[in-house]
Design a protein around this motif. Sequence first.
Motif, PDB file in Angstrom:
ATOM      1  N   LYS A 208       0.851  -1.174   0.000  1.00 33.62           N
ATOM      2  CA  LYS A 208       0.000   0.000   0.000  1.00 33.62           C
ATOM      3  C   LYS A 208       0.895   1.234   0.000  1.00 33.62           C
ATOM      4  O   LYS A 208       1.825   1.321   0.782  1.00 33.62           O
ATOM      5  CB  LYS A 208      -0.907   0.021   1.207  1.00 33.62           C
ATOM      6  CG  LYS A 208      -2.054   0.983   1.017  1.00 33.62           C
ATOM      7  CD  LYS A 208      -2.832   1.180   2.285  1.00 33.62           C
ATOM      8  CE  LYS A 208      -2.025   1.865   3.346  1.00 33.62           C
ATOM      9  NZ  LYS A 208      -1.606   3.225   3.013  1.00 33.62           N
TER      10      LYS A 208
ATOM     11  N   ARG B 279       1.331   5.695  -1.210  1.00 28.80           N
ATOM     12  CA  ARG B 279       0.746   6.986  -1.583  1.00 28.80           C
ATOM     13  C   ARG B 279       1.566   7.572  -2.717  1.00 28.80           C
ATOM     14  O   ARG B 279       2.781   7.368  -2.770  1.00 28.80           O
ATOM     15  CB  ARG B 279       0.818   7.958  -0.407  1.00 28.80           C
ATOM     16  CG  ARG B 279      -0.116   7.608   0.724  1.00 28.80           C
ATOM     17  CD  ARG B 279       0.083   8.582   1.865  1.00 28.80           C
ATOM     18  NE  ARG B 279      -0.798   8.253   2.976  1.00 28.80           N
ATOM     19  CZ  ARG B 279      -0.881   8.962   4.088  1.00 28.80           C
ATOM     20  NH1 ARG B 279      -0.131  10.041   4.253  1.00 28.80           N
ATOM     21  NH2 ARG B 279      -1.715   8.607   5.050  1.00 28.80           N
TER      22      ARG B 279
ATOM     23  N   ILE C  73      -7.191  10.820  -1.294  1.00 37.00           N
ATOM     24  CA  ILE C  73      -7.203  11.026   0.165  1.00 37.00           C
ATOM     25  C   ILE C  73      -6.845  12.456   0.558  1.00 37.00           C
ATOM     26  O   ILE C  73      -6.843  12.797   1.741  1.00 37.00           O
ATOM     27  CB  ILE C  73      -6.310   9.995   0.895  1.00 37.00           C
ATOM     28  CG1 ILE C  73      -4.852  10.068   0.424  1.00 37.00           C
ATOM     29  CG2 ILE C  73      -6.861   8.588   0.706  1.00 37.00           C
ATOM     30  CD1 ILE C  73      -3.890   9.293   1.339  1.00 37.00           C
TER      31      ILE C  73
ATOM     32  N   GLU D  95      -4.005   6.934  -2.822  1.00 37.92           N
ATOM     33  CA  GLU D  95      -3.597   5.840  -1.936  1.00 37.92           C
ATOM     34  C   GLU D  95      -4.114   4.520  -2.504  1.00 37.92           C
ATOM     35  O   GLU D  95      -5.235   4.468  -3.004  1.00 37.92           O
ATOM     36  CB  GLU D  95      -4.213   6.083  -0.556  1.00 37.92           C
ATOM     37  CG  GLU D  95      -3.889   5.046   0.495  1.00 37.92           C
ATOM     38  CD  GLU D  95      -4.596   5.380   1.812  1.00 37.92           C
ATOM     39  OE1 GLU D  95      -3.920   5.799   2.752  1.00 37.92           O
ATOM     40  OE2 GLU D  95      -5.842   5.233   1.884  1.00 37.92           O
TER      41      GLU D  95
ATOM     42  N   SER E  64      -6.352   9.386   5.065  1.00 37.75           N
ATOM     43  CA  SER E  64      -6.152   7.999   4.665  1.00 37.75           C
ATOM     44  C   SER E  64      -7.428   7.204   4.933  1.00 37.75           C
ATOM     45  O   SER E  64      -8.066   7.375   5.965  1.00 37.75           O
ATOM     46  CB  SER E  64      -4.992   7.403   5.454  1.00 37.75           C
ATOM     47  OG  SER E  64      -4.886   6.031   5.144  1.00 37.75           O
TER      48      SER E  64
ATOM     49  N   TYR F 123      -7.246   3.874   4.851  1.00 38.04           N
ATOM     50  CA  TYR F 123      -6.672   2.557   5.111  1.00 38.04           C
ATOM     51  C   TYR F 123      -6.874   2.224   6.569  1.00 38.04           C
ATOM     52  O   TYR F 123      -6.511   2.993   7.453  1.00 38.04           O
ATOM     53  CB  TYR F 123      -5.181   2.603   4.776  1.00 38.04           C
ATOM     54  CG  TYR F 123      -4.427   1.341   5.100  1.00 38.04           C
ATOM     55  CD1 TYR F 123      -4.562   0.210   4.294  1.00 38.04           C
ATOM     56  CD2 TYR F 123      -3.572   1.289   6.188  1.00 38.04           C
ATOM     57  CE1 TYR F 123      -3.869  -0.948   4.575  1.00 38.04           C
ATOM     58  CE2 TYR F 123      -2.869   0.125   6.477  1.00 38.04           C
ATOM     59  CZ  TYR F 123      -3.023  -0.982   5.668  1.00 38.04           C
ATOM     60  OH  TYR F 123      -2.334  -2.122   5.952  1.00 38.04           O
TER      61      TYR F 123
ATOM     62  N   PRO G  44      -7.053  -1.894   2.585  1.00 37.95           N
ATOM     63  CA  PRO G  44      -7.292  -0.534   2.121  1.00 37.95           C
ATOM     64  C   PRO G  44      -8.770  -0.272   1.875  1.00 37.95           C
ATOM     65  O   PRO G  44      -9.514  -1.198   1.683  1.00 37.95           O
ATOM     66  CB  PRO G  44      -6.511  -0.451   0.813  1.00 37.95           C
ATOM     67  CG  PRO G  44      -6.161  -1.825   0.427  1.00 37.95           C
ATOM     68  CD  PRO G  44      -6.383  -2.717   1.607  1.00 37.95           C
TER      69      PRO G  44
END
Length: 149
Positions: free
Chosen positions: A3, A5, A35, A78, A140, A142, A149
């Motif tokens: 994961k 960004r 995000i 993200e 985020s 996540y 996610p």
Amino acid sequence: MMKERTLSIIKPDAVTKNVIGQIYSRFENAGLKIIAARMVHLSYADAEKFYAVHKNQFFFKNLIKFMISGPIMIQVLEGEDAIAKHRKLMGETDPKKADKGTIRSDFSESIDANTIHGSDAPKTAAIEIAFFFPEMNIYSRYSITSGTP
Ligand code: ADP
Ligand code: MG
């Protein structure tokens, strides 16, 4: 798979063409989440700072002039392999060489007006995200507890 960004910028040509939403749909359809986002009209000094890695390139002045020619839309994306996924959606730097169906193939006029910027590695992504967004303005989605996610 990781994961990640990445920083994404919709450049002045695409903002002028009114295709922000079409490009956002491509991010979402690829499983990337927006995000953080803001519209900015960069100053000359800030554009120079952002693109400092290219300052010795022959195209630097043109690049800066183009990037300050109108507002841009900046977002943090993200998702799993966000950097590579976003670069794949973008296509090659030169739209003439970009695969069909990529953002640059579909929307870009030239290598100067090439519609979109994307970070190229985790280290540059972190620097570029911090240039525009303090952590408190990044949302985020996540979940740490579920790990998904
Ligand atoms: P990318 O945006 O695909 O990561 P680079 O980081 O190499 O590409 O270059 C940054 C930006 O500088 C490009 O998106 C493009 O707008 C401009 N640029 C790069 N190479 C050229 C070139 N040969 N001629 C004109 N502009 C260029
Ligand atoms: Mg680059």
